[in-house]
Write an enzyme that holds these catalytic residues in place. Sequence first.
Site, PDB file in Angstrom:
ATOM      1  N   HIS A   1      34.647  50.482  43.182  1.00 12.95           N
ATOM      2  CA  HIS A   1      33.158  49.032  44.610  1.00 12.95           C
ATOM      3  C   HIS A   1      31.941  50.155  44.432  1.00 12.95           C
ATOM      4  CE1 HIS A   1      35.694  45.818  46.571  1.00 12.95           C
ATOM      5  NE2 HIS A   1      36.888  46.498  46.357  1.00 12.95           N
TER       6      HIS A   1
ATOM      7  N   ASP B   1      35.777  42.289  44.961  1.00 12.84           N
ATOM      8  CA  ASP B   1      37.149  41.981  46.512  1.00 12.84           C
ATOM      9  C   ASP B   1      37.201  40.202  46.185  1.00 12.84           C
ATOM     10  OD1 ASP B   1      38.304  43.719  45.904  1.00 12.84           O
ATOM     11  OD2 ASP B   1      37.815  43.699  48.305  1.00 12.84           O
TER      12      ASP B   1
ATOM     13  N   GLU C   1      46.197  44.540  42.862  1.00 12.88           N
ATOM     14  CA  GLU C   1      45.620  43.727  43.923  1.00 12.88           C
ATOM     15  C   GLU C   1      45.037  42.573  43.512  1.00 12.88           C
ATOM     16  OE1 GLU C   1      43.800  47.282  47.076  1.00 12.88           O
ATOM     17  OE2 GLU C   1      42.651  46.777  44.944  1.00 12.88           O
TER      18      GLU C   1
ATOM     19  N   HIS D   1      40.889  41.934  43.233  1.00 13.60           N
ATOM     20  CA  HIS D   1      40.024  42.917  42.986  1.00 13.60           C
ATOM     21  C   HIS D   1      40.012  42.664  41.628  1.00 13.60           C
ATOM     22  CE1 HIS D   1      38.584  47.028  42.925  1.00 13.60           C
ATOM     23  NE2 HIS D   1      38.525  47.304  41.805  1.00 13.60           N
TER      24      HIS D   1
END
Length: 217
Positions: free
Chosen positions: A121, A128, A189, A192
């Site tokens: 990120h 996301d 995740e 992600h």
Amino acid sequence: MTEIILMSDPKIAAIPVRDCDEPLLDVRRHDPFPVDTREQDDSGAFAHLREGVLSRLIDARKLLPDGIRLLFIEGYRPPALQRFYFERYAERLRNDNPGWSSEQVRAAASRFVSPPEIAPHSAGAAVDLTLVAADGKELDMGTPVDASPEASEGACYTAARNIDSEARGNRQMLAEALTEVGLVNYPTEWWHWSYGDRYWALATGTGHAIYGPRELD
């Protein structure tokens, strides 16, 4: 990769970065698609991505069925904020598991928050996302975006078995579109996805990352 390699794995940090110096672009100003405000910050940093990531998301939109759209949740995260998130979650795990070593805490924390020195990120390389219908309603993905492994009993893992068939199908729909344009998923995740970072380089067998952590201009 068939096994789950966590962000804390030394193999990730060992991958060199040859930053191509692509700019961070504001998703809201470049062929915008729905942008959620739950992670919005005063500077608007959350809505930025590297140019190459944004262009791939625009391509991925076209691969979804009619009436289904990507919902952008969060992209770029400043390094200082990433460090705060990681340290806060690690402290929570440390308090809940007093017998764990520092290595165990770091590994467990990296299931949900990347160590700041290699965070996708903070490179503008990760995004996301979830899916919404034409009316803006989010599709059932099995868990909310940003559900922790503890709160979701592991259902946040992309290949989790403790979700129903509808959620599994929706995750597959998202995965097929994003994989087709070159993004890779972090398996703990489902929301992600990234391109150009160290985790992407490991997953694809590329010798180096093309995006490294940076500050927003």
